[in-house]
Design a protein around this motif. Structure first.
Motif, PDB file in Angstrom:
ATOM      1  N   ALA A  73       6.567   6.842  -6.947  1.00  0.00           N
ATOM      2  CA  ALA A  73       6.213   8.252  -6.797  1.00  0.00           C
ATOM      3  C   ALA A  73       5.280   8.461  -5.602  1.00  0.00           C
ATOM      4  O   ALA A  73       5.454   9.402  -4.822  1.00  0.00           O
ATOM      5  CB  ALA A  73       5.563   8.768  -8.083  1.00  0.00           C
ATOM      6  N   ALA A  74       4.282   7.593  -5.463  1.00  0.00           N
ATOM      7  CA  ALA A  74       3.342   7.732  -4.343  1.00  0.00           C
ATOM      8  C   ALA A  74       4.014   7.411  -3.019  1.00  0.00           C
ATOM      9  O   ALA A  74       3.740   8.055  -1.998  1.00  0.00           O
ATOM     10  CB  ALA A  74       2.136   6.822  -4.564  1.00  0.00           C
ATOM     11  N   THR A  75       4.893   6.427  -3.007  1.00  0.00           N
ATOM     12  CA  THR A  75       5.575   6.051  -1.761  1.00  0.00           C
ATOM     13  C   THR A  75       6.481   7.166  -1.267  1.00  0.00           C
ATOM     14  O   THR A  75       6.609   7.391  -0.055  1.00  0.00           O
ATOM     15  CB  THR A  75       6.393   4.768  -1.979  1.00  0.00           C
ATOM     16  OG1 THR A  75       5.535   3.716  -2.413  1.00  0.00           O
ATOM     17  CG2 THR A  75       7.099   4.348  -0.688  1.00  0.00           C
ATOM     18  N   LEU A  76       7.110   7.890  -2.195  1.00  0.00           N
ATOM     19  CA  LEU A  76       8.051   8.951  -1.829  1.00  0.00           C
ATOM     20  C   LEU A  76       7.423  10.350  -1.934  1.00  0.00           C
ATOM     21  O   LEU A  76       8.151  11.350  -1.937  1.00  0.00           O
ATOM     22  CB  LEU A  76       9.300   8.873  -2.712  1.00  0.00           C
ATOM     23  CG  LEU A  76      10.123   7.586  -2.572  1.00  0.00           C
ATOM     24  CD1 LEU A  76      11.297   7.594  -3.541  1.00  0.00           C
ATOM     25  CD2 LEU A  76      10.617   7.396  -1.139  1.00  0.00           C
ATOM     26  N   LYS A  77       6.118  10.421  -1.992  1.00  0.00           N
ATOM     27  CA  LYS A  77       5.438  11.710  -2.072  1.00  0.00           C
ATOM     28  C   LYS A  77       5.807  12.585  -0.870  1.00  0.00           C
ATOM     29  O   LYS A  77       5.832  12.122   0.270  1.00  0.00           O
ATOM     30  CB  LYS A  77       3.920  11.504  -2.113  1.00  0.00           C
ATOM     31  CG  LYS A  77       3.124  12.790  -2.219  1.00  0.00           C
ATOM     32  CD  LYS A  77       1.623  12.513  -2.189  1.00  0.00           C
ATOM     33  CE  LYS A  77       0.821  13.801  -2.237  1.00  0.00           C
ATOM     34  NZ  LYS A  77      -0.640  13.544  -2.143  1.00  0.00           N
ATOM     35  N   ASP A  78       6.138  13.824  -1.118  1.00  0.00           N
ATOM     36  CA  ASP A  78       6.480  14.833  -0.101  1.00  0.00           C
ATOM     37  C   ASP A  78       7.817  14.576   0.586  1.00  0.00           C
ATOM     38  O   ASP A  78       8.177  15.298   1.526  1.00  0.00           O
ATOM     39  CB  ASP A  78       5.381  14.957   0.964  1.00  0.00           C
ATOM     40  CG  ASP A  78       4.067  15.462   0.380  1.00  0.00           C
ATOM     41  OD1 ASP A  78       4.121  16.249  -0.589  1.00  0.00           O
ATOM     42  OD2 ASP A  78       2.993  15.062   0.877  1.00  0.00           O
ATOM     43  N   LEU A 117      14.301   1.812   0.619  1.00  0.00           N
ATOM     44  CA  LEU A 117      13.018   1.460   0.021  1.00  0.00           C
ATOM     45  C   LEU A 117      13.072   0.067  -0.590  1.00  0.00           C
ATOM     46  O   LEU A 117      13.749  -0.160  -1.586  1.00  0.00           O
ATOM     47  CB  LEU A 117      12.628   2.492  -1.044  1.00  0.00           C
ATOM     48  CG  LEU A 117      11.328   2.224  -1.816  1.00  0.00           C
ATOM     49  CD1 LEU A 117      10.139   2.151  -0.859  1.00  0.00           C
ATOM     50  CD2 LEU A 117      11.106   3.289  -2.884  1.00  0.00           C
ATOM     51  N   ALA A 118      12.358  -0.882   0.049  1.00  0.00           N
ATOM     52  CA  ALA A 118      12.215  -2.222  -0.509  1.00  0.00           C
ATOM     53  C   ALA A 118      11.015  -2.211  -1.446  1.00  0.00           C
ATOM     54  O   ALA A 118       9.901  -1.876  -1.036  1.00  0.00           O
ATOM     55  CB  ALA A 118      12.012  -3.247   0.606  1.00  0.00           C
ATOM     56  N   ALA A 119      11.245  -2.546  -2.714  1.00  0.00           N
ATOM     57  CA  ALA A 119      10.199  -2.395  -3.718  1.00  0.00           C
ATOM     58  C   ALA A 119      10.185  -3.586  -4.666  1.00  0.00           C
ATOM     59  O   ALA A 119      11.093  -4.425  -4.673  1.00  0.00           O
ATOM     60  CB  ALA A 119      10.418  -1.100  -4.508  1.00  0.00           C
ATOM     61  N   ALA A 127      11.888   4.600 -12.317  1.00  0.00           N
ATOM     62  CA  ALA A 127      10.808   5.367 -11.681  1.00  0.00           C
ATOM     63  C   ALA A 127      11.374   6.375 -10.687  1.00  0.00           C
ATOM     64  O   ALA A 127      10.883   7.511 -10.587  1.00  0.00           O
ATOM     65  CB  ALA A 127       9.839   4.418 -10.981  1.00  0.00           C
ATOM     66  N   PHE A 128      12.427   5.967  -9.960  1.00  0.00           N
ATOM     67  CA  PHE A 128      13.039   6.892  -9.002  1.00  0.00           C
ATOM     68  C   PHE A 128      13.741   8.039  -9.717  1.00  0.00           C
ATOM     69  O   PHE A 128      13.598   9.210  -9.337  1.00  0.00           O
ATOM     70  CB  PHE A 128      14.027   6.133  -8.115  1.00  0.00           C
ATOM     71  CG  PHE A 128      14.802   7.014  -7.170  1.00  0.00           C
ATOM     72  CD1 PHE A 128      14.182   7.597  -6.078  1.00  0.00           C
ATOM     73  CD2 PHE A 128      16.153   7.268  -7.383  1.00  0.00           C
ATOM     74  CE1 PHE A 128      14.900   8.415  -5.202  1.00  0.00           C
ATOM     75  CE2 PHE A 128      16.870   8.075  -6.519  1.00  0.00           C
ATOM     76  CZ  PHE A 128      16.236   8.656  -5.425  1.00  0.00           C
ATOM     77  N   LEU A 129      14.490   7.718 -10.761  1.00  0.00           N
ATOM     78  CA  LEU A 129      15.206   8.761 -11.495  1.00  0.00           C
ATOM     79  C   LEU A 129      14.251   9.728 -12.178  1.00  0.00           C
ATOM     80  O   LEU A 129      14.602  10.901 -12.417  1.00  0.00           O
ATOM     81  CB  LEU A 129      16.135   8.122 -12.530  1.00  0.00           C
ATOM     82  CG  LEU A 129      17.316   7.315 -11.978  1.00  0.00           C
ATOM     83  CD1 LEU A 129      18.068   6.620 -13.108  1.00  0.00           C
ATOM     84  CD2 LEU A 129      18.264   8.196 -11.174  1.00  0.00           C
ATOM     85  N   ASP A 154       0.854  -1.188   0.000  1.00  0.00           N
ATOM     86  CA  ASP A 154       0.000   0.000   0.000  1.00  0.00           C
ATOM     87  C   ASP A 154       0.892   1.240   0.000  1.00  0.00           C
ATOM     88  O   ASP A 154       1.517   1.570   1.012  1.00  0.00           O
ATOM     89  CB  ASP A 154      -0.911  -0.013   1.222  1.00  0.00           C
ATOM     90  CG  ASP A 154      -1.979   1.069   1.172  1.00  0.00           C
ATOM     91  OD1 ASP A 154      -1.644   2.212   0.784  1.00  0.00           O
ATOM     92  OD2 ASP A 154      -3.128   0.800   1.538  1.00  0.00           O
ATOM     93  N   ALA A 155       0.962   1.934  -1.125  1.00  0.00           N
ATOM     94  CA  ALA A 155       1.860   3.082  -1.258  1.00  0.00           C
ATOM     95  C   ALA A 155       1.514   4.188  -0.272  1.00  0.00           C
ATOM     96  O   ALA A 155       2.397   4.865   0.254  1.00  0.00           O
ATOM     97  CB  ALA A 155       1.828   3.612  -2.687  1.00  0.00           C
TER      98      ALA A 155
END
Length: 574
Positions: free
Chosen positions: A118-123, A109-111, A145-147, A88-89
């Motif tokens: 993007a949603a997991t790292l929002k803000d 971040l385990a992914a 996605a991270f880059l 759940d992001a």
């Protein structure tokens, strides 16, 4: 240093090695671990503990040994890194933001392919908080996605590429594809001024590897990555700057301290012989060991994690992750995460562990252990290098790990390596915290797994504890065997204080298995009669707490193979 003008001891405080041996031998003779014919120097053999790597850890460090030339480059507090995962992001993002607000300074971040990065790292302020990725099954997708996230990234961020670690974990991956993937992502990481690779030695540790095997694996993998990157045009120094090393920190604090120090020694030697002139420090991320965590009595994990984090900090780790105490039960909740990050704050801000660089440096025992581990790790590295000349065959390495696992399991079964709350002082009445399943635990076989398997299926029928004599007379052995049985999910019903066979039989409730518990004198006086009377009353299997005798079916004493004993007893209770 022998020529130092600073003398901290008064002349009357100076003692010789012979004086220490004499004083120590006197204590061991009182304990009957030495006799009058043994020389005082025998205390070294009696008190030296041997690690799974065959390295002797002596009871006292002595001057004249080696000194480590490679000191930590970290100045001040280490990077407090929390592990973020979950399908759940939104929930993962909330956990990340709470951790950062609570003093965490970077994220791990385990992914996987389904993770919404993007949603997991929002803000999350990516220019201030480093993010290290861990996506063994979808490395390229998660890295891309991270880059793609807007804004600059912190220079200590890392794409987490570790193809050899992925393969060691038995995740399918072709070597040629892995090399191409590594080189492509390393180039993109360089364009964003971040790191690309993580040599995750916990991949070996989680399988049960020893400290030297973990070291050897990490250096062999690091060298392989150097070769792949230099084949792509990077210099050895630039390639080395792309790599972060991840090691496990356990509650064996001195081996953990020495392992991190030894890793820097070996890596520095690799770079030296590779022609790197200016030093390139090995960046280390230490994470508290997942195999050492117990599912039962999980609150003891707070102590294990604290000792491990202390050792990681003293050993010079640049970043430290304390896994929440409830990690073995599933996905940790908010309380477990808060305790985990606060362990670091207690060590840094209240205990001031980070105020001194390499506080173990100069300690004779630690320096010797560092040198011994470095030598053993180098041997393992050379072994892996020879095995990988024709390709990356991991089977010989896995076989060596299996041999270590067997040795460790034997020690755990005989309780030479006690597991508090599991093999020692278990609580059959405890209620375990309920957590959602965590796939990260599937990578690991915990040290307590054999005992936990028994606890997962407790026996309905109890053992009758036939206590001989007064409480003062039987309590030592009654407590010992009660704890032993509880470690296998077996409850006991206690007779209590008894003065003879009639009282013992009167307290007997018809249980199939009984265990005599009393003093040696009581066994001699009425142990045989008690066993016979209990058999006549219905007991089918009689055990004695102590040395075996001819009137019982089984026995339990110090050093017994506890797992074998518990399985035999459970069969009789079935």
């Amino acid at each position: 240093m022998t020529d130092s003008p600073l003398t901290l001891a008064q002349p009357e405080d100076a003692h010789t090695r012979a004086e220490w041996e004499a004083a120590t031998a006197a204590v061991l003779r009182k304990q009957r671990r030495l006799d009058d014919n043994d020389p005082d120097g025998a205390v070294w053999d009696k008190l030296t503990r041997t690690t799974l790597d065959g390295i002797g850890i002596t009871p006292l460090g002595l001057p004249g040994g080696p000194a480590t030339a490679v000191r930590p480059t970290r100045h001040g507090a280490w990077d407090i890194r929390s592990l973020v995962s979950g399908p759940d992001a939104k929930l993962a993002n909330e956990a990340a933001l709470v951790d950062l607000d609570g003093g965490v300074t970077s994220l791990w971040l385990a992914a996987d392919a389904d993770t919404d990065v993007a949603a997991t790292l929002k803000d999350v302020l990516l220019d201030l908080a480093p993010v290290v990725l861990d996506a063994p099954s979808a490395t390229t997708a998660v890295a891309e996605a991270f880059l793609a996230l807007p804004g600059a990234k912190h220079p200590d961020s890392n794409l987490g590429i570790d193809p050899l670690g992925v393969m060691l974990r038995d995740i399918p991956l072709a070597v040629d594809e892995a090399v191409a993937e590594l080189q492509s992502l390393a180039r993109k990481a360089g364009q964003h001024d971040i790191r690309a690779l993580v040599v995750d030695a916990t991949a070996a540790h989680d399988l049960g590897a020893s400290d030297a095997q973990e070291l050897g694996w990490s250096i062999a993998v690091g060298v392989a990555y150097l070769r792949w990157l230099t084949d792509h045009g990077l210099s050895v120094a630039d390639a080395a700057r792309q790599i972060e090393f991840r090691y496990a920190a356990t509650d064996e604090q001195f081996p953990t301290i020495a392992k991190l120090r030894a890793a820097r020694v070996i890596w520095a030697r690799v770079l030296e012989v590779s022609g790197v002139e200016a030093p390139v420090a090995q960046r280390q991320h230490a994470v508290t060991s997942r195999p050492m965590l117990s599912k039962y009595d999980p609150y003891v994990n707070m102590l294990r994690g604290t000792v491990a984090a202390f050792a990681a900090g003293v050993g010079g780790a640049d970043a430290v992750t304390v896994l929440p105490f409830d990690s073995a039960n599933g996905r940790p909740d908010g309380f477990g995460r808060r305790i985990a990050r606060n362990v670091n704050h207690l060590l840094i801000d209240e205990s001031h562990v980070a105020a001194v660089a390499d506080p173990a440096g100069g300690a004779y025992a630690v320096e010797q252990l560092t040198a011994d581990l470095a030598a053993a790790g180098w041997v393992e590295f050379q072994q892996l290098e020879s095995e990988w000349e024709g390709g990356h065959d991991f089977d010989p390495f896995r076989a060596r790990i299996a041999a270590v696992v067997e040795k460790r399991e034997t020690d755990i079964a005989r309780r030479k390596r006690p597991l508090t709350g599991v093999s020692e002082f278990p609580n059959l009445a405890e209620t375990l915290p309920e957590r959602d399943a965590d796939p990260l635990n599937d990578r690991v076989r915990r040290y307590a797994a054999s005992y936990e398997a028994l606890r997962d299926e407790p026996v309905a029928a109890p053992v009758f504890l036939a206590t001989l004599g007064t409480i003062a007379q039987h309590t030592a052995r009654a407590t010992f065997v009660s704890n032993l049985l509880a470690a296998g999910g077996i409850a006991v019903e206690v007779a209590g204080a008894t003065t003879g066979v009639d009282e013992l039989v009167a307290a007997y409730g018809g249980q199939a298995v009984v265990c005599l518990a009393g003093t040696d004198v009581a066994y001699e006086e009425w142990g045989a009669a008690a066993a016979a009377a209990l058999r006549e009353a219905g007991a089918a299997h009689v055990i004695v707490a102590g040395k075996p005798t001819d009137y019982v079916d089984d026995s339990a004493a110090m050093g017994v193979d506890a797992l074998a004993f518990l399985n035999r007893t459970r069969e009789k209770l079935a």
